[in-house]
Design a protein around this motif. Sequence first.
Motif, PDB file in Angstrom:
ATOM      1  N   PRO A  16       0.809  -1.211   0.000  1.00  0.00           N
ATOM      2  CA  PRO A  16       0.000   0.000   0.000  1.00  0.00           C
ATOM      3  C   PRO A  16       0.848   1.269   0.000  1.00  0.00           C
ATOM      4  N   GLY A  17       2.009   1.236   0.621  1.00  0.00           N
ATOM      5  CA  GLY A  17       2.859   2.404   0.680  1.00  0.00           C
ATOM      6  C   GLY A  17       3.789   2.555  -0.509  1.00  0.00           C
ATOM      7  N   ALA A  18       3.758   1.588  -1.427  1.00  0.00           N
ATOM      8  CA  ALA A  18       4.650   1.646  -2.592  1.00  0.00           C
ATOM      9  C   ALA A  18       4.276   2.854  -3.440  1.00  0.00           C
ATOM     10  N   ASP A  19       5.264   3.607  -3.847  1.00  0.00           N
ATOM     11  CA  ASP A  19       5.039   4.845  -4.581  1.00  0.00           C
ATOM     12  C   ASP A  19       5.008   4.580  -6.086  1.00  0.00           C
ATOM     13  N   PRO A  20       3.827   4.676  -6.708  1.00  0.00           N
ATOM     14  CA  PRO A  20       3.763   4.430  -8.150  1.00  0.00           C
ATOM     15  C   PRO A  20       4.379   5.565  -8.952  1.00  0.00           C
ATOM     16  N   TRP A  21       4.529   6.733  -8.362  1.00  0.00           N
ATOM     17  CA  TRP A  21       5.032   7.902  -9.071  1.00  0.00           C
ATOM     18  C   TRP A  21       6.362   8.318  -8.469  1.00  0.00           C
ATOM     19  N   ASN A  22       7.334   7.421  -8.554  1.00  0.00           N
ATOM     20  CA  ASN A  22       8.659   7.721  -8.031  1.00  0.00           C
ATOM     21  C   ASN A  22       9.508   8.367  -9.127  1.00  0.00           C
ATOM     22  N   GLU A  23      10.739   8.637  -8.841  1.00  0.00           N
ATOM     23  CA  GLU A  23      11.595   9.331  -9.816  1.00  0.00           C
ATOM     24  C   GLU A  23      11.779   8.527 -11.106  1.00  0.00           C
ATOM     25  N   GLU A  24      11.890   7.208 -10.990  1.00  0.00           N
ATOM     26  CA  GLU A  24      12.079   6.387 -12.186  1.00  0.00           C
ATOM     27  C   GLU A  24      10.841   6.433 -13.090  1.00  0.00           C
ATOM     28  N   THR A  25       9.645   6.274 -12.500  1.00  0.00           N
ATOM     29  CA  THR A  25       8.429   6.306 -13.322  1.00  0.00           C
ATOM     30  C   THR A  25       8.207   7.702 -13.886  1.00  0.00           C
ATOM     31  N   GLU A  84       1.606  -3.177 -13.005  1.00  0.00           N
ATOM     32  CA  GLU A  84       1.906  -4.426 -12.283  1.00  0.00           C
ATOM     33  C   GLU A  84       0.767  -4.783 -11.331  1.00  0.00           C
ATOM     34  N   ALA A  85       0.214  -3.789 -10.646  1.00  0.00           N
ATOM     35  CA  ALA A  85      -0.921  -4.056  -9.749  1.00  0.00           C
ATOM     36  C   ALA A  85      -2.128  -4.538 -10.547  1.00  0.00           C
ATOM     37  N   ALA A  86      -2.347  -3.975 -11.724  1.00  0.00           N
ATOM     38  CA  ALA A  86      -3.450  -4.414 -12.583  1.00  0.00           C
ATOM     39  C   ALA A  86      -3.221  -5.856 -13.037  1.00  0.00           C
ATOM     40  N   ALA A  87      -2.003  -6.161 -13.441  1.00  0.00           N
ATOM     41  CA  ALA A  87      -1.685  -7.511 -13.906  1.00  0.00           C
ATOM     42  C   ALA A  87      -1.885  -8.530 -12.784  1.00  0.00           C
ATOM     43  N   ARG A 115     -14.344 -12.681  -7.801  1.00  0.00           N
ATOM     44  CA  ARG A 115     -13.849 -11.358  -7.399  1.00  0.00           C
ATOM     45  C   ARG A 115     -13.594 -11.262  -5.894  1.00  0.00           C
ATOM     46  N   GLN A 116     -14.370 -11.988  -5.097  1.00  0.00           N
ATOM     47  CA  GLN A 116     -14.203 -11.960  -3.642  1.00  0.00           C
ATOM     48  C   GLN A 116     -12.801 -12.407  -3.231  1.00  0.00           C
ATOM     49  N   MET A 117     -12.228 -13.335  -3.961  1.00  0.00           N
ATOM     50  CA  MET A 117     -10.894 -13.852  -3.643  1.00  0.00           C
ATOM     51  C   MET A 117      -9.797 -12.834  -3.966  1.00  0.00           C
ATOM     52  N   CYS A 118     -10.114 -11.818  -4.751  1.00  0.00           N
ATOM     53  CA  CYS A 118      -9.093 -10.892  -5.248  1.00  0.00           C
ATOM     54  C   CYS A 118      -9.262  -9.466  -4.718  1.00  0.00           C
ATOM     55  N   THR A 119     -10.046  -9.299  -3.689  1.00  0.00           N
ATOM     56  CA  THR A 119     -10.334  -7.969  -3.147  1.00  0.00           C
ATOM     57  C   THR A 119      -9.066  -7.190  -2.817  1.00  0.00           C
ATOM     58  N   ASP A 120      -8.090  -7.838  -2.222  1.00  0.00           N
ATOM     59  CA  ASP A 120      -6.843  -7.151  -1.851  1.00  0.00           C
ATOM     60  C   ASP A 120      -6.127  -6.600  -3.080  1.00  0.00           C
ATOM     61  N   TYR A 121      -6.154  -7.361  -4.162  1.00  0.00           N
ATOM     62  CA  TYR A 121      -5.491  -6.929  -5.392  1.00  0.00           C
ATOM     63  C   TYR A 121      -6.203  -5.721  -6.005  1.00  0.00           C
ATOM     64  N   PHE A 122      -7.534  -5.748  -5.992  1.00  0.00           N
ATOM     65  CA  PHE A 122      -8.295  -4.611  -6.524  1.00  0.00           C
ATOM     66  C   PHE A 122      -8.048  -3.361  -5.693  1.00  0.00           C
ATOM     67  N   GLU A 123      -8.018  -3.522  -4.384  1.00  0.00           N
ATOM     68  CA  GLU A 123      -7.769  -2.383  -3.499  1.00  0.00           C
ATOM     69  C   GLU A 123      -6.368  -1.812  -3.717  1.00  0.00           C
ATOM     70  N   ALA A 124      -5.394  -2.675  -3.895  1.00  0.00           N
ATOM     71  CA  ALA A 124      -4.018  -2.218  -4.143  1.00  0.00           C
ATOM     72  C   ALA A 124      -3.950  -1.438  -5.455  1.00  0.00           C
ATOM     73  N   TYR A 125      -4.653  -1.914  -6.489  1.00  0.00           N
ATOM     74  CA  TYR A 125      -4.669  -1.216  -7.778  1.00  0.00           C
ATOM     75  C   TYR A 125      -5.349   0.149  -7.639  1.00  0.00           C
ATOM     76  N   ALA A 166      -5.680   1.994  -4.961  1.00  0.00           N
ATOM     77  CA  ALA A 166      -4.826   2.877  -4.161  1.00  0.00           C
ATOM     78  C   ALA A 166      -3.665   3.406  -5.007  1.00  0.00           C
ATOM     79  N   CYS A 167      -3.081   2.542  -5.821  1.00  0.00           N
ATOM     80  CA  CYS A 167      -1.982   2.953  -6.697  1.00  0.00           C
ATOM     81  C   CYS A 167      -2.461   4.027  -7.677  1.00  0.00           C
ATOM     82  N   LYS A 168      -3.586   3.769  -8.338  1.00  0.00           N
ATOM     83  CA  LYS A 168      -4.123   4.724  -9.315  1.00  0.00           C
ATOM     84  C   LYS A 168      -4.432   6.065  -8.658  1.00  0.00           C
ATOM     85  N   LYS A 169      -5.064   6.023  -7.475  1.00  0.00           N
ATOM     86  CA  LYS A 169      -5.418   7.259  -6.782  1.00  0.00           C
ATOM     87  C   LYS A 169      -4.164   8.062  -6.455  1.00  0.00           C
ATOM     88  N   GLU A 170      -3.147   7.390  -5.944  1.00  0.00           N
ATOM     89  CA  GLU A 170      -1.908   8.084  -5.596  1.00  0.00           C
ATOM     90  C   GLU A 170      -1.251   8.684  -6.841  1.00  0.00           C
TER      91      GLU A 170
END
Length: 84
Positions: free
Chosen positions: A11-20, A38-41, A54-64, A66-70
């Motif tokens: 959750p704390g991973a920065d999708p918009w770091n200097e490299e990206t 990567e989160a989408a994949a 979809r119930q089994m993948c809730t954590d993955y959807f939330e991570a994606y 959160a990444c998009k929002k950030e």
Amino acid sequence: MSSQTEPAAQPGADPWNEETKRKFQNKSKSEYLDPCQEAAARSFRCLNRNEGDRQMCTDYFEAYRACKKEWIDKRKKEGRSFFG
């Protein structure tokens, strides 16, 4: 998280770091760059593994989400357009 074999993105991973940021600024205008790809994949792989449950993948959807929002929030803060 349920019993998936690969961990969801941090959750704390920065999708918009200097490299990206550098990759985004140096790409051609017609090239699409999504630092959250990567989160989408991972969410698609989870759906495939769990036969579309979809119930089994809730954590993955939330991570994606959160990444998009950030990423979008940081782009807005910089005052830049998504298209170059």
